[in-house]
Design a protein around this motif. Structure first.
Motif, short mmCIF file in Angstrom:
data_model
loop_
_atom_site.label_atom_id
_atom_site.label_comp_id
_atom_site.label_asym_id
_atom_site.label_seq_id
_atom_site.Cartn_x
_atom_site.Cartn_y
_atom_site.Cartn_z
N UNK A 4 17.50 34.39 -58.39
CA UNK A 4 16.22 33.89 -58.28
C UNK A 4 15.02 34.99 -58.60
N UNK A 5 14.21 34.07 -59.16
CA UNK A 5 12.99 35.33 -59.71
C UNK A 5 11.79 35.06 -59.05
N UNK A 6 11.11 33.84 -59.37
CA UNK A 6 9.94 33.68 -58.68
C UNK A 6 9.89 32.42 -57.99
N UNK A 7 8.90 32.50 -56.77
CA UNK A 7 8.95 31.35 -55.67
C UNK A 7 7.31 30.99 -55.61
N UNK A 8 7.22 29.87 -55.03
CA UNK A 8 5.97 29.29 -55.03
C UNK A 8 5.94 28.07 -53.89
N UNK A 9 4.92 28.17 -52.93
CA UNK A 9 4.92 27.07 -52.00
C UNK A 9 4.83 25.70 -52.80
N UNK A 10 5.35 24.54 -52.29
CA UNK A 10 5.12 23.13 -52.71
C UNK A 10 4.78 22.31 -51.69
N UNK A 11 4.25 21.05 -52.30
CA UNK A 11 3.77 20.28 -51.32
C UNK A 11 4.92 20.02 -50.04
N UNK A 12 4.27 19.56 -49.07
CA UNK A 12 5.14 19.21 -47.79
C UNK A 12 5.99 20.27 -47.38
N UNK A 13 5.55 21.56 -47.47
CA UNK A 13 6.07 22.84 -46.96
C UNK A 13 7.23 23.20 -47.57
N UNK A 14 7.89 22.70 -48.82
CA UNK A 14 8.77 23.11 -49.33
C UNK A 14 8.40 24.22 -50.20
N UNK A 15 9.18 24.52 -51.10
CA UNK A 15 9.13 25.52 -52.09
C UNK A 15 9.94 25.41 -53.57
N UNK A 16 9.42 26.16 -54.58
CA UNK A 16 9.97 25.99 -55.93
C UNK A 16 10.41 27.54 -56.21
N UNK A 27 12.92 22.75 -53.36
CA UNK A 27 13.54 22.59 -52.05
C UNK A 27 12.61 22.09 -51.09
N UNK A 28 13.04 21.52 -49.98
CA UNK A 28 12.57 20.82 -48.95
C UNK A 28 12.09 21.96 -47.83
N UNK A 29 11.40 21.67 -47.16
CA UNK A 29 10.87 22.39 -46.05
C UNK A 29 12.11 22.97 -45.16
N UNK A 30 13.17 22.14 -45.17
CA UNK A 30 14.24 22.30 -44.30
C UNK A 30 15.24 23.25 -45.16
N UNK A 31 14.76 23.67 -46.23
CA UNK A 31 15.83 24.58 -47.41
C UNK A 31 16.88 23.76 -48.14
N UNK A 32 16.55 22.26 -48.08
CA UNK A 32 17.64 21.72 -49.00
C UNK A 32 17.31 21.39 -50.17
N UNK A 33 18.16 21.45 -51.31
CA UNK A 33 17.83 21.30 -52.63
C UNK A 33 17.31 19.87 -52.90
N UNK A 34 16.15 19.60 -53.25
CA UNK A 34 15.65 18.25 -53.48
C UNK A 34 15.70 18.06 -54.92
N UNK A 35 15.66 18.75 -55.91
CA UNK A 35 15.95 18.53 -57.38
C UNK A 35 16.09 19.86 -58.12
N UNK A 36 16.65 19.56 -59.42
CA UNK A 36 16.50 20.56 -60.28
C UNK A 36 15.57 20.01 -61.51
N UNK A 37 14.54 20.87 -61.93
CA UNK A 37 13.64 20.37 -62.92
C UNK A 37 14.52 19.77 -64.39
N UNK A 38 15.45 20.80 -64.59
CA UNK A 38 16.21 20.57 -65.78
C UNK A 38 17.02 19.12 -65.70
N UNK A 39 17.50 18.87 -64.62
CA UNK A 39 18.04 17.42 -64.38
C UNK A 39 17.42 16.32 -64.34
N UNK A 40 16.03 16.58 -63.57
CA UNK A 40 15.24 15.47 -63.29
C UNK A 40 14.62 15.19 -64.59
N UNK A 41 14.16 16.05 -65.20
CA UNK A 41 13.11 15.63 -66.57
C UNK A 41 14.00 16.03 -67.81
N UNK A 42 15.19 16.25 -67.82
CA UNK A 42 16.03 16.53 -69.22
C UNK A 42 15.43 17.70 -69.90
N UNK A 43 14.85 18.70 -69.06
CA UNK A 43 13.97 19.71 -70.04
C UNK A 43 14.94 20.81 -69.81
#
Length: 114
Positions: A4-16, A27-43
């Motif tokens: 892990x390198x950088x972190x930022x708050x995200x909407x709904x009290x989650x974080x990136x 991640x969600x506010x309960x620290x569960x993985x919501x998604x990976x940007x590589x997988x979600x966007x194919x980036x």
């Protein structure tokens, strides 16, 4: 997380979090993985560094290796916001007035984009 390198708050009290291994995870506010940007966007990231979230909830990522800043909207395709004039973008932040701040470690300065 793998390097892990950088972190930022995200909407709904989650974080990136950017990872050294070349991905960005949301991640969600309960620290569960919501998604990976590589997988979600194919980036494919080179070396993702700074991350932030704008007022619309889009995630912005500075990529040190590719020398770019991309915007990942909640719905839609990624948009390259900056692809020139960056030597080593490390940190990013965005203001409510629409300014994008990029810490360029390669030039020892902060660049401001509208």
């Amino acid at each position: 997380l793998q390097g892990p390198r950088y972190i930022s708050p995200a909407p709904s009290r989650g974080f990136v979090v950017s990872e050294e291994c070349g991905d960005v995870k949301v991640f969600t506010s309960s620290c569960k993985l919501l998604c990976s940007l590589s997988s979600k966007y194919g980036h494919r990231f080179g070396n993702p560094a700074g991350v932030c979230v704008d007022v619309a909830g889009s995630i912005l990522v500075a990529d040190e290796q590719l020398r770019t800043v991309h915007l990942f909207p909640e719905h839609g395709v990624p948009v390259c916001l900056v692809s020139t004039r960056l030597r080593r973008p490390a940190g990013v932040a965005c203001s409510s007035s629409g300014h994008l701040f990029v810490a360029d470690a390669g030039e020892n300065c902060v660049k401001v984009f509208k």
